[in-house]
Motif scaffolding. Structure first.
Motif, PDB file in Angstrom:
ATOM      1  N   ARG A  74       0.851  -1.182   0.000  1.00  0.00           N
ATOM      2  CA  ARG A  74       0.000   0.000   0.000  1.00  0.00           C
ATOM      3  C   ARG A  74       0.886   1.230   0.000  1.00  0.00           C
ATOM      4  O   ARG A  74       2.055   1.166   0.317  1.00  0.00           O
ATOM      5  N   ASP A  75       0.273   2.332  -0.408  1.00  0.00           N
ATOM      6  CA  ASP A  75       1.013   3.603  -0.511  1.00  0.00           C
ATOM      7  C   ASP A  75       2.202   3.499  -1.473  1.00  0.00           C
ATOM      8  O   ASP A  75       3.274   4.040  -1.209  1.00  0.00           O
ATOM      9  N   THR A  76       1.993   2.821  -2.590  1.00  0.00           N
ATOM     10  CA  THR A  76       3.036   2.724  -3.614  1.00  0.00           C
ATOM     11  C   THR A  76       3.166   4.065  -4.332  1.00  0.00           C
ATOM     12  O   THR A  76       2.274   4.922  -4.238  1.00  0.00           O
ATOM     13  N   SER A  77       4.233   4.268  -5.050  1.00  0.00           N
ATOM     14  CA  SER A  77       4.445   5.530  -5.769  1.00  0.00           C
ATOM     15  C   SER A  77       3.297   5.849  -6.729  1.00  0.00           C
ATOM     16  O   SER A  77       2.800   6.985  -6.736  1.00  0.00           O
ATOM     17  N   ARG A 109     -10.147   0.623   2.487  1.00  0.00           N
ATOM     18  CA  ARG A 109     -11.395   0.178   3.100  1.00  0.00           C
ATOM     19  C   ARG A 109     -11.572  -1.315   2.879  1.00  0.00           C
ATOM     20  O   ARG A 109     -11.263  -1.829   1.803  1.00  0.00           O
ATOM     21  N   PRO A 110     -12.092  -2.030   3.877  1.00  0.00           N
ATOM     22  CA  PRO A 110     -12.325  -3.466   3.697  1.00  0.00           C
ATOM     23  C   PRO A 110     -13.354  -3.722   2.588  1.00  0.00           C
ATOM     24  O   PRO A 110     -14.305  -2.958   2.432  1.00  0.00           O
ATOM     25  N   VAL A 111     -13.142  -4.781   1.851  1.00  0.00           N
ATOM     26  CA  VAL A 111     -14.103  -5.206   0.826  1.00  0.00           C
ATOM     27  C   VAL A 111     -15.249  -5.908   1.551  1.00  0.00           C
ATOM     28  O   VAL A 111     -15.006  -6.849   2.316  1.00  0.00           O
ATOM     29  N   PRO A 112     -16.488  -5.451   1.356  1.00  0.00           N
ATOM     30  CA  PRO A 112     -17.619  -6.102   2.029  1.00  0.00           C
ATOM     31  C   PRO A 112     -17.643  -7.608   1.740  1.00  0.00           C
ATOM     32  O   PRO A 112     -17.537  -8.032   0.598  1.00  0.00           O
ATOM     33  N   ARG A 120      -9.383  -8.320   2.544  1.00  0.00           N
ATOM     34  CA  ARG A 120      -9.094  -7.611   1.299  1.00  0.00           C
ATOM     35  C   ARG A 120      -9.476  -6.149   1.462  1.00  0.00           C
ATOM     36  O   ARG A 120     -10.452  -5.841   2.145  1.00  0.00           O
ATOM     37  N   THR A 121      -8.722  -5.275   0.821  1.00  0.00           N
ATOM     38  CA  THR A 121      -9.031  -3.855   0.952  1.00  0.00           C
ATOM     39  C   THR A 121      -9.096  -3.185  -0.414  1.00  0.00           C
ATOM     40  O   THR A 121      -8.441  -3.594  -1.360  1.00  0.00           O
ATOM     41  N   ILE A 122      -9.889  -2.122  -0.448  1.00  0.00           N
ATOM     42  CA  ILE A 122     -10.004  -1.272  -1.638  1.00  0.00           C
ATOM     43  C   ILE A 122      -8.926  -0.211  -1.507  1.00  0.00           C
ATOM     44  O   ILE A 122      -8.823   0.451  -0.471  1.00  0.00           O
ATOM     45  N   ASP A 123      -8.119  -0.005  -2.547  1.00  0.00           N
ATOM     46  CA  ASP A 123      -7.039   0.973  -2.478  1.00  0.00           C
ATOM     47  C   ASP A 123      -7.581   2.383  -2.234  1.00  0.00           C
ATOM     48  O   ASP A 123      -7.134   3.082  -1.329  1.00  0.00           O
ATOM     49  N   ILE A 124      -8.511   2.811  -3.070  1.00  0.00           N
ATOM     50  CA  ILE A 124      -9.138   4.128  -2.951  1.00  0.00           C
ATOM     51  C   ILE A 124     -10.641   3.917  -3.068  1.00  0.00           C
ATOM     52  O   ILE A 124     -11.114   3.386  -4.073  1.00  0.00           O
ATOM     53  N   ALA A 125     -11.366   4.323  -2.024  1.00  0.00           N
ATOM     54  CA  ALA A 125     -12.807   4.079  -2.012  1.00  0.00           C
ATOM     55  C   ALA A 125     -13.580   5.386  -1.894  1.00  0.00           C
ATOM     56  O   ALA A 125     -13.172   6.301  -1.180  1.00  0.00           O
ATOM     57  N   PHE A 126     -14.687   5.427  -2.623  1.00  0.00           N
ATOM     58  CA  PHE A 126     -15.670   6.497  -2.502  1.00  0.00           C
ATOM     59  C   PHE A 126     -16.931   5.803  -1.985  1.00  0.00           C
ATOM     60  O   PHE A 126     -17.800   5.425  -2.778  1.00  0.00           O
ATOM     61  N   PRO A 127     -17.013   5.585  -0.659  1.00  0.00           N
ATOM     62  CA  PRO A 127     -18.090   4.753  -0.119  1.00  0.00           C
ATOM     63  C   PRO A 127     -19.496   5.268  -0.412  1.00  0.00           C
ATOM     64  O   PRO A 127     -20.385   4.474  -0.716  1.00  0.00           O
TER      65      PRO A 127
END
Length: 131
Positions: free
Chosen positions: A7-10, A30-33, A38-45
């Motif tokens: 995470r937080d890659t260039s 954010r966790p994947v429901p 698993r997580t979402i890199d960038i989420a617009f919930p």
């Protein structure tokens, strides 16, 4: 493998900077429901938009993925599992009403941010009014 940045890659930081500068607000990792590990890199919930920035090697980029020669069978199984997990995650999110956007790490951050902004604008304009 434990030294690999997950995470937080260039590329992820570059896209996030552009999104933030353009006024986009989002949540990170954010966790994947239904899939808590698993997580979402960038989420617009609120808009249900999930953005993934996939590494070429780990996620099987058709242009840049390489096949290790040492322990080749083990790596093939590992990388195939990653690809299958990505597909399962996308399917699960889509079935839950999310829009899933996947980009490769080699894609131009400006193009990625522009595409994300376009989808968020479309989603906001089609959302029912809260009045």
């Amino acid at each position: 493998m434990s030294r690999q940045v997950s995470r937080d890659t260039s590329p992820e930081l570059a896209v996030r900077r552009l999104l933030h500068a353009s006024g986009q607000r989002y949540r990170l990792h954010r966790p994947v429901p239904g899939h808590p590990r698993r997580t979402i890199d960038i989420a617009f919930p609120g808009l249900k938009i999930a953005v993934f920035l996939d590494g070429c090697f780990w996620h099987g980029c058709p242009e840049h993925a390489t096949q290790p020669k040492a322990n080749a069978q083990w790596w093939r199984v590992k990388l195939d599992r990653n690809i299958a997990r990505d597909a399962e995650t996308s399917k699960s999110l889509t079935e839950a009403g999310w829009t899933v956007l996947r980009f490769w790490e080699h894609e131009d951050p400006a193009d990625v941010a522009a595409r994300i902004a376009e989808v968020t604008r479309e989603r906001r304009s089609s959302a029912p009014s809260r009045h």
